[in-house]
Design a protein around this motif. Structure first.
Motif, PDB file in Angstrom:
ATOM      1  N   ILE A 151     -17.060  -0.791 -30.357  1.00 63.01           N
ATOM      2  CA  ILE A 151     -17.837  -2.029 -30.464  1.00 63.01           C
ATOM      3  C   ILE A 151     -17.007  -3.287 -30.179  1.00 63.01           C
ATOM      4  CG2 ILE A 151     -19.174  -3.456 -32.067  1.00 63.01           C
ATOM      5  CD1 ILE A 151     -20.311  -0.696 -33.041  1.00 63.01           C
ATOM      6  N   PRO A 152     -15.840  -3.471 -30.803  1.00 64.26           N
ATOM      7  CA  PRO A 152     -15.071  -4.666 -30.427  1.00 64.26           C
ATOM      8  C   PRO A 152     -14.660  -4.664 -28.957  1.00 64.26           C
ATOM      9  CG  PRO A 152     -14.204  -3.683 -32.450  1.00 64.26           C
ATOM     10  CD  PRO A 152     -15.189  -2.719 -31.882  1.00 64.26           C
ATOM     11  N   PHE A 153     -14.387  -3.476 -28.404  1.00 62.59           N
ATOM     12  CA  PHE A 153     -13.921  -3.406 -27.022  1.00 62.59           C
ATOM     13  C   PHE A 153     -15.064  -3.286 -26.014  1.00 62.59           C
ATOM     14  CE2 PHE A 153      -9.403  -3.422 -26.935  1.00 62.59           C
ATOM     15  CZ  PHE A 153      -8.975  -2.962 -28.174  1.00 62.59           C
ATOM     16  N   GLY A 154     -16.304  -3.522 -26.464  1.00 66.11           N
ATOM     17  CA  GLY A 154     -17.456  -3.353 -25.589  1.00 66.11           C
ATOM     18  C   GLY A 154     -17.366  -4.148 -24.297  1.00 66.11           C
ATOM     19  N   ARG A 155     -17.032  -5.422 -24.429  1.00 66.09           N
ATOM     20  CA  ARG A 155     -16.958  -6.273 -23.236  1.00 66.09           C
ATOM     21  C   ARG A 155     -15.877  -5.767 -22.288  1.00 66.09           C
ATOM     22  NH1 ARG A 155     -19.260 -11.406 -23.165  1.00 66.09           N
ATOM     23  NH2 ARG A 155     -19.354 -11.420 -25.413  1.00 66.09           N
ATOM     24  N   TYR A 156     -14.770  -5.290 -22.869  1.00 63.08           N
ATOM     25  CA  TYR A 156     -13.662  -4.774 -22.073  1.00 63.08           C
ATOM     26  C   TYR A 156     -14.103  -3.529 -21.291  1.00 63.08           C
ATOM     27  CZ  TYR A 156      -8.929  -3.091 -21.056  1.00 63.08           C
ATOM     28  OH  TYR A 156      -7.784  -2.657 -20.440  1.00 63.08           O
ATOM     29  N   ILE A 157     -14.896  -2.681 -21.972  1.00 66.03           N
ATOM     30  CA  ILE A 157     -15.384  -1.463 -21.320  1.00 66.03           C
ATOM     31  C   ILE A 157     -16.271  -1.832 -20.134  1.00 66.03           C
ATOM     32  CG2 ILE A 157     -16.864   0.582 -21.619  1.00 66.03           C
ATOM     33  CD1 ILE A 157     -15.927   0.589 -24.581  1.00 66.03           C
ATOM     34  N   GLY A 158     -17.193  -2.778 -20.373  1.00 66.93           N
ATOM     35  CA  GLY A 158     -18.087  -3.194 -19.293  1.00 66.93           C
ATOM     36  C   GLY A 158     -17.322  -3.758 -18.110  1.00 66.93           C
ATOM     37  N   LYS A 159     -16.322  -4.578 -18.451  1.00 63.52           N
ATOM     38  CA  LYS A 159     -15.534  -5.205 -17.380  1.00 63.52           C
ATOM     39  C   LYS A 159     -14.739  -4.164 -16.610  1.00 63.52           C
ATOM     40  CE  LYS A 159     -13.799  -9.838 -17.077  1.00 63.52           C
ATOM     41  NZ  LYS A 159     -12.886 -10.869 -17.419  1.00 63.52           N
ATOM     42  N   SER A 160     -14.171  -3.201 -17.334  1.00 62.33           N
ATOM     43  CA  SER A 160     -13.361  -2.167 -16.673  1.00 62.33           C
ATOM     44  C   SER A 160     -14.220  -1.312 -15.746  1.00 62.33           C
ATOM     45  CB  SER A 160     -12.699  -1.243 -17.702  1.00 62.33           C
ATOM     46  OG  SER A 160     -11.981  -1.993 -18.629  1.00 62.33           O
ATOM     47  N   LEU A 161     -15.452  -1.034 -16.195  1.00 58.74           N
ATOM     48  CA  LEU A 161     -16.344  -0.222 -15.370  1.00 58.74           C
ATOM     49  C   LEU A 161     -17.050  -1.051 -14.307  1.00 58.74           C
ATOM     50  CD1 LEU A 161     -18.004   1.928 -18.173  1.00 58.74           C
ATOM     51  CD2 LEU A 161     -16.341   2.712 -16.498  1.00 58.74           C
ATOM     52  N   ASP A 162     -16.901  -2.384 -14.422  1.00 59.06           N
ATOM     53  CA  ASP A 162     -17.578  -3.280 -13.483  1.00 59.06           C
ATOM     54  C   ASP A 162     -19.089  -3.091 -13.524  1.00 59.06           C
ATOM     55  OD1 ASP A 162     -16.535  -4.236 -10.108  1.00 59.06           O
ATOM     56  OD2 ASP A 162     -17.110  -5.385 -11.885  1.00 59.06           O
ATOM     57  N   MET A 163     -19.619  -2.946 -14.711  1.00 56.03           N
ATOM     58  CA  MET A 163     -21.038  -2.655 -14.891  1.00 56.03           C
ATOM     59  C   MET A 163     -21.607  -3.615 -15.925  1.00 56.03           C
ATOM     60  SD  MET A 163     -22.465   0.257 -13.663  1.00 56.03           S
ATOM     61  CE  MET A 163     -21.850   0.996 -12.203  1.00 56.03           C
ATOM     62  N   PRO A 164     -22.888  -3.963 -15.786  1.00 52.79           N
ATOM     63  CA  PRO A 164     -23.487  -4.714 -16.885  1.00 52.79           C
ATOM     64  C   PRO A 164     -23.467  -3.879 -18.158  1.00 52.79           C
ATOM     65  CG  PRO A 164     -25.122  -4.194 -15.192  1.00 52.79           C
ATOM     66  CD  PRO A 164     -23.835  -3.639 -14.727  1.00 52.79           C
ATOM     67  N   TYR A 165     -23.146  -4.508 -19.250  1.00 52.79           N
ATOM     68  CA  TYR A 165     -22.928  -3.761 -20.496  1.00 52.79           C
ATOM     69  C   TYR A 165     -23.456  -4.586 -21.649  1.00 52.79           C
ATOM     70  CZ  TYR A 165     -20.255  -0.966 -23.912  1.00 52.79           C
ATOM     71  OH  TYR A 165     -19.874  -0.151 -24.942  1.00 52.79           O
ATOM     72  N   LEU A 166     -24.381  -4.031 -22.381  1.00 51.56           N
ATOM     73  CA  LEU A 166     -24.924  -4.759 -23.528  1.00 51.56           C
ATOM     74  C   LEU A 166     -24.738  -3.908 -24.770  1.00 51.56           C
ATOM     75  CD1 LEU A 166     -26.378  -7.293 -24.425  1.00 51.56           C
ATOM     76  CD2 LEU A 166     -28.546  -6.129 -24.055  1.00 51.56           C
TER      77      LEU A 166
END
Lengths: 215, 132, 400
Positions: C339-354
């Motif tokens: 959960i804290p790293f959610g934005r990081y995961i989205g950015k790393s995958l280059d995908m929209p992430y909510l």
């Protein structure tokens, strides 16, 4: 009290019949020694009579009921209160103290019952000369001490029938005598004791000898 | 004795991670201008050193009462690790800056782990005091 | 389970510390994996869902040569400036076959706070808009005044104001997080454009010649009615305004992104399934070792008068408590990481992430705990029943 007829048993590992159409009966106040050479089936017979090994053939009537046709609840109650069993090897729960091992069936029950049985257990341990070992763990006791603790465990609920498999084997004569005297005092009060042994000293205490090989 | 070694090791390890998180592992935003996250990084290095030092002292202490005190201090240090970026020194405003995307989550994780470890040690030490 | 029984069960678990610790560790790893994979999957799908809604037009017309910039802006949220003359929109509106059309104008801005990065300013027409509108709901219904804005969720403001080009604007509303580029945008009504550009110039911001003109727009979003095709509209547009535009197909963009997402989740699911099978196999092995090691203990307890069903209940209680602790601990550990790293995961995958909300996380945790307890139960029940059904004497004899 107990009557066994036509008892036959063989193990899957070797197809040899260990017990073949045996008959035996036990009455109140009897001290019976089951004797025979090693491998003659003494332990097997005792296990069948104690209700912990289902025979291939025959029946074991305890107080008129066939042990192997009872429900698990009824058989468990008999094991808890009416038949005490002392196995040949000293099986104890490793991480329980000696006292906890003895009163284990009552540890989860009411505290009044548990305390009452703990007092009884301590008395048995005192009478058997190991009263000071109640709070030790099994690995801290010698073979003879463990055997006496096992007898205290089997006698906790004053079962009408005590079955002991080789209770004196491997022990010094002093310890063996303590155990046999304790068992013979037990039969006085209307209980029965069945012992498997190849120790001739037991004959001095037993009222009857059952030679398994002749049977 | 076993607990003393384990908790000392945990405190030292987490303290080192608190130092490494904003500097090496999940570094804050790089900029010539000293932004909020730069000061957070400096402060976290300080707090991390304190956590490590207390962990080392903890290892050598046999007295359980003092160790209890140190664990309470570590619990408060855990709160400080989180309070620095959250309120005290802060981070950059935009949610896609490196300090918010990487550094802050790492500090959250470390803060929680340190708080849980300290709380566990407090519980175990208090319980052994009661058993006496 | 009563408190006393629970305490006894915990004591029994502690008596077989090593093997139960191995079981606990396996359950924790399984739970971390299940939780993380589920949350990441759901978050990616939510982001994609929002993206699809955001790319709600059939066709997007952008100035010629700016198609790539426009696609990047839509997908990655990179900030852009490109422009048509304003009259282009009026001409396009007259084309047959268009069911809806709306225009937007983009402007990059530096926020006054030096700790911020650029924001994307979007001017839109509330009257004709069908792209931004769905995100604004009730706030949309208020007419946006010249000095009020709507901001994306990533725009941080402590005092309800945002400073752009030296001028403060009141934040009329902040949109809920979408996990897309919308989150880093500031929305003005088209009416405010001229004044904003004037302010920008007065404060010394560099404006291009095009931007100085004022009457500009960056893109035209078009929905095609049922009786025409997109190609027909484009042909008509060529005839009407000339070859001055490129075409972006927002929905096709979404399809290619969906394809990528499909591949990513496919790989993640395959790895998770393999790991899951491995962990369940480990659970089975550990359970068989535990039960084998406890055969003589169980036999002794039967000899002492314990009922089979009580022993089964005792053993299942131990398994239940271990799996509950492991599942809860593992889920919380998973939550702490993902959960804290959610934005990081989205950015790393280059995908929209909510990422999920708190309620969703709690539901997820309950679900994982239930599933893991069931898995542990299934992995142990055979061994437990087999062990309790073994004749006591045979179990004791084997031990000799």
């Amino acid at each position: 009290m107990l009557c066994a007829e036509g008892i036959s048993k063989s193990y899957k590992s070797n197809r040899r019949k260990i017990l073949d159409s045996l008959e035996i009966s036990i009455d109140e106040g009897e001290f019976i020694a089951v004797m025979g050479e090693s491998g003659s089936g003494k332990s097997t017979l005792l296990a069948v009579l104690a209700g912990i090994l289902d025979p291939d053939e025959g029946q074991v009537l305890f107080e008129g009921k066939d042990l192997y046709k009872l429900s698990d609840e009824e058989l468990s109650d008999i094991h808890k209160r009416k038949i005490g069993y002392v196995p040949q090897s000293n099986f104890f729960l490793k991480n329980y103290t000696i006292l906890e091992n003895i009163v284990e069936p009552f540890l989860a029950g009411s505290s009044e019952e548990r305390i009452a049985y703990e007092e009884k257990a301590k008395r048995h341990l005192e009478n058997l000369g190991i009263g000071d070992l109640a709070d030790r763990f099994p690995h801290e006791l010698s073979g003879g001490e463990l055997k006496r603790a096992a007898i205290a465990r089997a006698l906790l609920t004053e079962p009408v029938l005590l079955i002991a498999d080789e209770p004196t084997t491997g022990l010094d004569s002093g310890t063996g005598r303590i155990i046999l005297e304790y068992l013979s005092e037990y039969v006085v009060s209307g209980h029965a004791v069945l012992v498997a042994t190849h120790d001739d000293h037991v004959k001095e205490y037993a009222g009857r000898v059952f030679d398994i090989q002749k049977s | 004795m076993k607990n003393r070694i384990i908790f000392a090791a945990v405190f030292v390890l987490l303290g080192l991670l608190v130092i490494l998180a904003p500097t090496v592992l999940f570094p804050v935003c790089e900029s010539e201008m000293k932004m909020a996250c730069f000061f957070t990084k400096k402060a976290e290095i300080g707090v991390g050193l304190v956590i490590v030092a207390l962990g080392v002292i903890y290892f050598f202490l046999k007295n359980k009462d003092i160790r209890l005190g140190i664990s309470i201090a570590q619990f408060l240090n855990a709160a400080l690790v989180l309070a620095l970026p959250l309120k005290l020194t802060g981070l950059c405003k935009m949610s896609d800056m490196a300090c918010r995307v990487k550094t802050y989550p790492a500090l959250i994780v470390l803060s929680v782990l340190l708080a849980v470890s300290a709380a566990a040690d407090i519980f175990l030490l208090a319980r052994s005091e009661n058993e006496k | 389970m009563s408190l006393r029984r629970t305490k006894n069960t915990i004591k029994d678990i502690q008596r077989h510390a090593f093997l139960n610790a191995c079981l606990l560790a396996t359950v924790v790893i399984l739970s971390v994996m299940l939780f993380s994979v589920t949350v990441i999957s759901v978050s990616l799908k939510k982001g994609m869902g929002n993206m699809r809604k955001r790319l709600g037009a059939d066709i997007m017309l952008v100035p010629k040569g700016e198609r790539e910039k426009a696609e990047n802006m839509l997908l990655e949220g990179s900030r852009s400036n490109f422009y048509f003359e304003g009259e282009v929109y009026e001409k396009v509106q007259s084309i047959d076959g268009i069911s809806d059309s709306t225009s937007q104008c983009f402007l990059k801005s530096l926020s006054a706070d030096c700790c911020s990065s650029e924001v994307q300013i979007v001017f839109f027409d509330p009257a004709s808009d069908f792209v931004v509108g769905p995100w604004i709901e009730t706030e949309y219904k208020q007419k946006l005044s010249g000095d009020a804005v709507i901001v994306g969720s990533d725009i941080v403001s402590e005092d309800g104001m945002i400073k752009l080009f030296g001028q403060e604007y009141a934040i009329a509303s902040q949109m809920a997080r979408t996990g897309t580029a919308l989150d880093r945008s500031v929305y003005f009504s088209t009416d405010a454009k001229a004044e904003l550009l004037r302010n920008a110039e007065e404060k010394g911001s560099f404006l291009t010649e095009e931007q100085k003109k004022g009457d500009i727009l960056s893109s035209i979003f078009i929905n095609v009615d049922g009786s025409h095709t997109a190609e027909q509209i484009i042909d008509s547009a060529h005839k009407t305004i000339g070859d001055i535009f490129d075409v972006v197909y927002p929905k096709k963009l979404h399809e290619s992104l969906s394809g990528s997402l499909g591949k990513i989740t496919g790989v993640v699911n395959a790895i998770s399934l393999s790991l899951g099978i491995l962990l369940v196999a480990i659970l089975l092995i550990i359970n068989s070792i535990i039960m084998k090691g406890r055969k003589s203990e169980i036999a002794l307890l039967r000899v002492l008068g314990h009922r089979k069903k009580d022993l089964i209940r005792k053993l299942l209680s131990e398994m239940g408590l271990i799996s509950l602790a492991g599942a809860l601990g593992g889920s919380l550990l998973g939550a702490l990481i993902v959960i804290p790293f959610g934005r990081y995961i989205g950015k790393s995958l280059d995908m929209p992430y909510l990422g999920p909300g708190i309620a969703s996380v709690l539901v997820q945790i309950l679900l994982i705990v239930g599933i893991v307890i069931l898995i542990v139960f299934l992995a142990s029940v055979f061994f437990i029943i087999h062990t309790t059904n073994t004749e006591p004497y045979l179990a004791l004899r084997k031990e000799e």
